[in-house]
Design an enzyme around this catalytic site. Structure first.
Site, PDB file in Angstrom:
ATOM      1  N   CYS A  28      34.919  41.744  40.161  1.00 30.39           N
ATOM      2  CA  CYS A  28      35.251  42.602  39.253  1.00 30.39           C
ATOM      3  C   CYS A  28      36.991  41.158  38.842  1.00 30.39           C
ATOM      4  O   CYS A  28      37.528  40.792  37.789  1.00 30.39           O
ATOM      5  CB  CYS A  28      36.352  43.636  38.712  1.00 30.39           C
ATOM      6  SG  CYS A  28      36.433  45.021  39.736  1.00 30.39           S
ATOM      7  N   CYS A  64      42.474  43.907  39.484  1.00 33.29           N
ATOM      8  CA  CYS A  64      42.415  44.395  38.063  1.00 33.29           C
ATOM      9  C   CYS A  64      43.533  45.479  38.214  1.00 33.29           C
ATOM     10  O   CYS A  64      43.440  45.516  36.584  1.00 33.29           O
ATOM     11  CB  CYS A  64      40.759  45.005  38.055  1.00 33.29           C
ATOM     12  SG  CYS A  64      39.416  43.550  38.267  1.00 33.29           S
ATOM     13  N   HIS A  80      33.983  54.102  31.632  1.00 30.46           N
ATOM     14  CA  HIS A  80      34.767  52.645  32.389  1.00 30.46           C
ATOM     15  C   HIS A  80      34.999  52.616  30.823  1.00 30.46           C
ATOM     16  O   HIS A  80      34.903  51.572  30.100  1.00 30.46           O
ATOM     17  CB  HIS A  80      34.255  52.009  33.287  1.00 30.46           C
ATOM     18  CG  HIS A  80      35.004  51.288  33.511  1.00 30.46           C
ATOM     19  ND1 HIS A  80      36.239  51.057  33.075  1.00 30.46           N
ATOM     20  CD2 HIS A  80      35.722  50.361  35.013  1.00 30.46           C
ATOM     21  CE1 HIS A  80      37.086  50.335  34.335  1.00 30.46           C
ATOM     22  NE2 HIS A  80      36.555  50.114  35.261  1.00 30.46           N
ATOM     23  N   GLU A 101      38.715  54.172  44.291  1.00 27.81           N
ATOM     24  CA  GLU A 101      39.633  53.752  43.775  1.00 27.81           C
ATOM     25  C   GLU A 101      40.877  53.921  42.785  1.00 27.81           C
ATOM     26  O   GLU A 101      40.832  53.282  41.821  1.00 27.81           O
ATOM     27  CB  GLU A 101      39.088  52.415  43.038  1.00 27.81           C
ATOM     28  CG  GLU A 101      37.443  52.339  44.135  1.00 27.81           C
ATOM     29  CD  GLU A 101      37.204  50.311  43.349  1.00 27.81           C
ATOM     30  OE1 GLU A 101      37.782  50.517  42.280  1.00 27.81           O
ATOM     31  OE2 GLU A 101      36.634  50.074  44.301  1.00 27.81           O
ATOM     32  N   HIS A 119      39.851  56.785  39.143  1.00 27.53           N
ATOM     33  CA  HIS A 119      39.938  55.055  38.917  1.00 27.53           C
ATOM     34  C   HIS A 119      41.491  54.522  38.165  1.00 27.53           C
ATOM     35  O   HIS A 119      41.336  54.454  36.654  1.00 27.53           O
ATOM     36  CB  HIS A 119      38.519  54.397  38.651  1.00 27.53           C
ATOM     37  CG  HIS A 119      38.781  53.690  38.805  1.00 27.53           C
ATOM     38  ND1 HIS A 119      38.560  53.014  37.356  1.00 27.53           N
ATOM     39  CD2 HIS A 119      37.783  53.359  40.010  1.00 27.53           C
ATOM     40  CE1 HIS A 119      37.897  51.296  38.684  1.00 27.53           C
ATOM     41  NE2 HIS A 119      37.030  52.209  39.612  1.00 27.53           N
TER      42      HIS A 119
END
Lengths: 654, 654
Positions: free
Chosen positions: B417, B339, B193, B321, B269
């Site tokens: 998050c 986010c 990530h 996602e 993502h």
């Protein structure tokens, strides 16, 4: 060897039957034996789905002690063999075939060897350890498989008079009667997946032994009490999950949320619901259980009024392969499993025994001609598990929430419940044409065929002559050899306005009640000429179906139509069917095995060149350019036979 | 203690900031300490999502040796604390608060104690075993957390001049420089990530140490080579998965499918994509990496032209996602994570440094005013993770494929998050108003504020006076204390046609280029009166977006609007906005904290009583009755604040 009392003469259906006999049955046999090199696809993105091979026959051989090895495949893999055997049985009734019969006998022999001395049979537990049998019945599908075995054995006995089949069945059924039931010391729970109840009722109808009917009824009654027993035994069981994930499903998933007779909506796994209702309606008719009958009517109403696709598909979501809520009928993420529509056909057939209402046959026909037949490619060797109403191939590939939506039928599926289910339906389609009562014979389906009553039946002979649904003309040649008048009740489909009828050459106006036209026929020979108009029609969904608002579907008689990219270019959502245009049909012999094509005038929205846009994606000027197009529709059940392409049932209308 | 060079004076934004300061920050602090009794909801149906408590501070205390216990929560739970600290820092810049500063100091102290002697910091591995650190970086989010820590420490140092914060940051960054890099003996892979790259760049901008910039660039360059290293180390690692499921995601999921500079579509993502691009654009600007800049432009084009919702939401599917494919923008199953839109704002801000093009600011504003602000309830204590464009509450509850689509903001989320991300965005919104270059100051956002350049900055003072977006009038009071002319470049939003401008009281026609109106201002004081028309407008999606065809969305200035059941009754899909009707707006002070309401004439389709139906679900007569209605729209970002109800952005139009 037995003989059927109805023989299908319709060339289209005979062709389907021949396809099953010559292609599907040998093909499935090869798959079950892992003797064919094909791509077995997972039905959706899920690494836990076994897709290397079938291994179903091998599992039986290992369980029978003829081979050494491990069990492979789903815990319900045995049922693939049983459904194959059932289809073989029906096929033999159509067309006798010594070598196929010999093969089926071998399978019955193998099954007999895999059966435990006490009657229990399940290859997974025989191979992995019998001490766990019935310990995980929420997941294990043991009774589910046994139900399919009973159906197969009853069918095979009818077809080939197999005493071994009857021995296996009796031994199994007696084992179940000894093991499950209300008495102390027996197990007080059902299988997570209904099916044993159907198998027991089939055996009951054949043998007349009330124990089988009572046990079927017991399994239904004890259903909502089962979870606490499942839980108790699971706690005792040392082993891991038999079928991961099922234990975390809500109770609605397996219809244990309420006593079955209190259920009035279709909840959870769609196949389970309709299998449950099929058995419940059968028991209701056989035992007079009025609560069961009422529950069946309520669940039926809920499905048909609020939870069924226009194609007769059911199950609005992939997760749990389940019903969701009223009027929730998304066209591109739905499940609409082939098996679920087949189960809906079973349910309808049982309801026709309870209530003389043509709506059951309407739905039966809708599911049969659309979602069920869509389950198989024209070659008889490729199959859909999921039957969408809207497909953009790239979305199935790149949006993981649509991974179950395939645009071309796979050669086989990791979970292979659907293909053999369809095989047994097609090979027994004659069983759905009539409902025979003491006072009347009800005509549910229009399929060219000859009814010759067996020795115990009512001595009324009926020949149906028709090319339905290509046309709506049906000629009934009736020979009433009874000494008294009888009634022929002919279904007036709900999708048409009226019908023309003449009796013995003279115009006749029958009594119409609940979707049937009642025609009394005296002793002797008679003809009924019956005609309904079959033309392309527009259909609209209830306004509560948000996905279909301002959209139109086209059907021709019982067949729902769709548009494919192959005929109409890509971007099918851009098409607009003109509201006032006439839909015209014509037969194309060389297309898709011979189909009536429907055409209508419409438009295609094209991009506006003068739009002011934000980055091309959103614009404040709605200036769709449109071009005139002829929109071409084909029967829904034939889609996906010309390679990967877009398909759509519901079109915008203008 | 530092001071900001921009001060927001706009009452609406000040109110947001106060909401964060007075409600969100204390509330989040209580959550992070498990000292508040709230319902933490899983963001979707998934039993593996931890939702009993946050435990984030407790994890730090355990790692610091101050407490004994086990790690609880996501492997990236630390980042919740770091984002909270970053928001606190920005908030202190707005409003000094000794007790909040003391609390933040405590947290910095705690972080310092949890840091390993060599600079490494991660509570999960410190608690569960440091021997596994960096062994599972595809899943473990270690560098992701460290990136957030660097961002927080840089912010906190700016706000409170904390030398301890700078010590932690330097120790951490040096550890990373020692551990990762192209040199032999170092690790040659990135985190699954992206985020460390952003943190390193922030430290680079503060300290000017090229090692940090170079390491950020290295992490990006090595990205596509990482999977083979991840795999190698995973094979060596004895432990189980750190974050189940991620290892079976396709390489697109974490943008390792191609070298980052070769990527030209947004894949996988969504948050990761925009975090990656934020860092890549920053590095491109700082190091002159032209390939990075080109890739950023390409990915931007793909997002903005083909993969972005009208609300600035991104991520079309819950599974992963993720982005899916061009023009695939379903309104009711999408993800549109808060986010992700915040990350899109970061990305846009960096692009504004690379290219002087107002489109970046248009998108920034779209994401800010719609999806980002939608992430928080008006009380500052309830949060959306997922920001749908169409909600029917029962569908989210009964269709498991929509379990992530909530109709009311939860009190907290298992994966938390979003709330702290939004807190840090709101408390630093001033950073997005201007892009300052040597030759010009670019006005990106219209927010009443005062710019006072710091000692090193260009000596140009700007006061923006406006109540935008309630009106489109903006007065700029400029005091150019430089000795030469400078340029003020004011964004002309892409959603409007033109603007009126006067310079020092006289009508002025500026040069318009790429969405900015260039106004040269000589030394001394000047005023620019700028006005754009803000009125309700209709928007249409590109025809390739099948979900939005024949539908309309309403926006007023930068704010997208929606209809709610509360105002318009249930069955919002039945509404039709009249194409020719005038959309009228008025301000309602007492509604939703004060909003401009938009109203338009329309109709509601009602059931036809004379329809001939098949079981009520499908009918062959399309006789929708319609009733005239006034359709009432509210700003999208305020939806879901009046209890559970239906909501819809795209309406049918007639």
């Amino acid at each position: 060897m037995s003989k059927r009392n109805i023989r299908v003469t319709d060339p289209v259906w005979k062709n389907y039957k021949e396809l099953v006999r010559k292609e599907m049955i040998p093909y499935q046999w090869a798959v079950l034996n892992d003797s064919i090199d094909i791509a077995i696809e997972r039905e959706r993105n899920d690494d836990s789905i076994p897709n290397e091979k079938s291994h179903a026959i091998e599992n039986l051989k290992i369980a029978a002690g003829l081979k050494i090895g491990e069990h492979y495949g789903w815990v319900f893999q045995d049922s693939d063999v049983y459904k194959w055997l059932e289809a073989v049985a029906y096929s033999l009734l159509d067309t006798w075939d010594d070598s196929l019969k010999a093969l089926a006998d071998e399978v019955v022999e193998l099954i007999s060897k895999a059966q435990e001395p006490d009657g229990y049979i399940n290859t997974f537990f025989t191979i992995t350890g019998l001490e766990r049998r019935y310990m995980r019945l929420a997941e294990s599908h043991e009774l589910y498989c046994m139900g399919h075995l009973l159906e197969a054995l009853v069918a095979y006995n009818m077809a080939a008079g197999s005493s071994l089949a009857m021995e296996i069945a009796a031994k199994l059924a007696d084992h179940l009667c000894d093991t499950f039931g209300p008495e102390e010391g027996k197990y007080h729970f059902a299988d997570g997946h209904e099916e044993i109840e159907i198998g027991l009722m089939k055996l009951y109808h054949l043998k007349g032994d009330n124990r089988y009917r009572d046990l079927a009824e017991y399994f239904l009654k004890v259903r909502s009490d089962s979870p606490k027993e499942w839980k108790r035994l699971k706690a005792e069981d040392k082993g891991g999950d038999i079928l991961g994930g099922i234990s975390s499903e809500p109770s609605k998933y397996n219809q244990t949320h309420l006593p079955v007779e209190k259920q009035d909506t279709a909840e959870g796994h769609a196949v389970r619901v309709v299998y449950m209702c099929t058995a419940m309606a059968d028991v209701a008719e056989a035992s007079g259980n009025k609560d069961f009958a009422a529950a069946c009517r309520n669940i039926w109403r809920n499905i048909v009024d609020k939870r069924m696709y226009i194609t007769g598909g059911i199950g609005s979501t992939v997760l749990g392969e389940s019903f969701t809520l009223d009027y929730d009928l998304p066209n591109d993420t739905m499940y609409c499993e082939t098996c679920a529509s087949i189960g809906l056909i079973f349910f309808a057939k049982q309801m026709l025994k309870l209530d003389r209402n043509g709506e059951y046959a309407d739905v039966m026909e809708r599911a049969l001609y659309n979602t069920a037949l869509s389950g198989m490619a024209l070659d008889g060797k490729h199959f859909f598990y999921v039957n969408p109403l809207e497909v953009v191939p790239q979305k199935g590939k790149l949006d993981p929430t649509k991974s179950h939506v395939k645009s071309v039928r796979p050669e086989w599926l990791g979970c292979a419940c659907c293909p053999p289910n369809l095989a047994r339906l097609i090979t027994s389609v004659e069983d759905y044409i009539y409902s025979v009562f003491d006072d009347a014979i009800f005509v549910n389906l229009f399929i060219a065929s000859e009814l010759e009553p067996d020795e115990n039946g009512k001595k009324v002979f009926i020949k149906q002559k028709t090319d339905y649904p290509r046309s709506g003309k049906v000629l009934f040649e009736i020979d009433n050899k009874e000494e008294k008048e009888t009634t022929i009740a002919i279904r007036l489909p709900g999708w048409t306005d009226d019908a023309k009828m003449s009796l013995d050459g003279t115009a006749y106006k029958p009594t119409l009640k609940d979707g049937y036209m009642y025609v009394p026929v005296s002793s002797g020979e008679h003809t009924i000429d019956f005609e309904i108009e079959i033309k392309p029609k527009r259909w609209y969904a209830n306004l509560d179906v948000s996905e279909d608002i301002h959209k139109v579907a086209v059907a021709r008689g019982p067949q729902v139509y769709c548009v494919e990219e192959k005929d109409n270019g890509s971007g099918l959502h851009r098409l607009l069917l003109n509201k006032e245009s006439r839909l015209v049909d014509h037969y194309e012999e060389d297309l898709l095995g011979g189909v009536c094509v429907v055409e209508g005038d419409g438009e295609r929205c094209t991009d506006s060149s003068d739009s002011e846009s934000i980055g091309g994606l959103y614009t404040d000027r709605k200036e769709y350019k449109k071009e005139t197009v002829k929109i071409r529709f084909i029967p829904y059940n034939t889609w996906g036979n010309r390679g990967e392409n877009e398909m759509r049932v519901w079109l915008s209308e203008e």
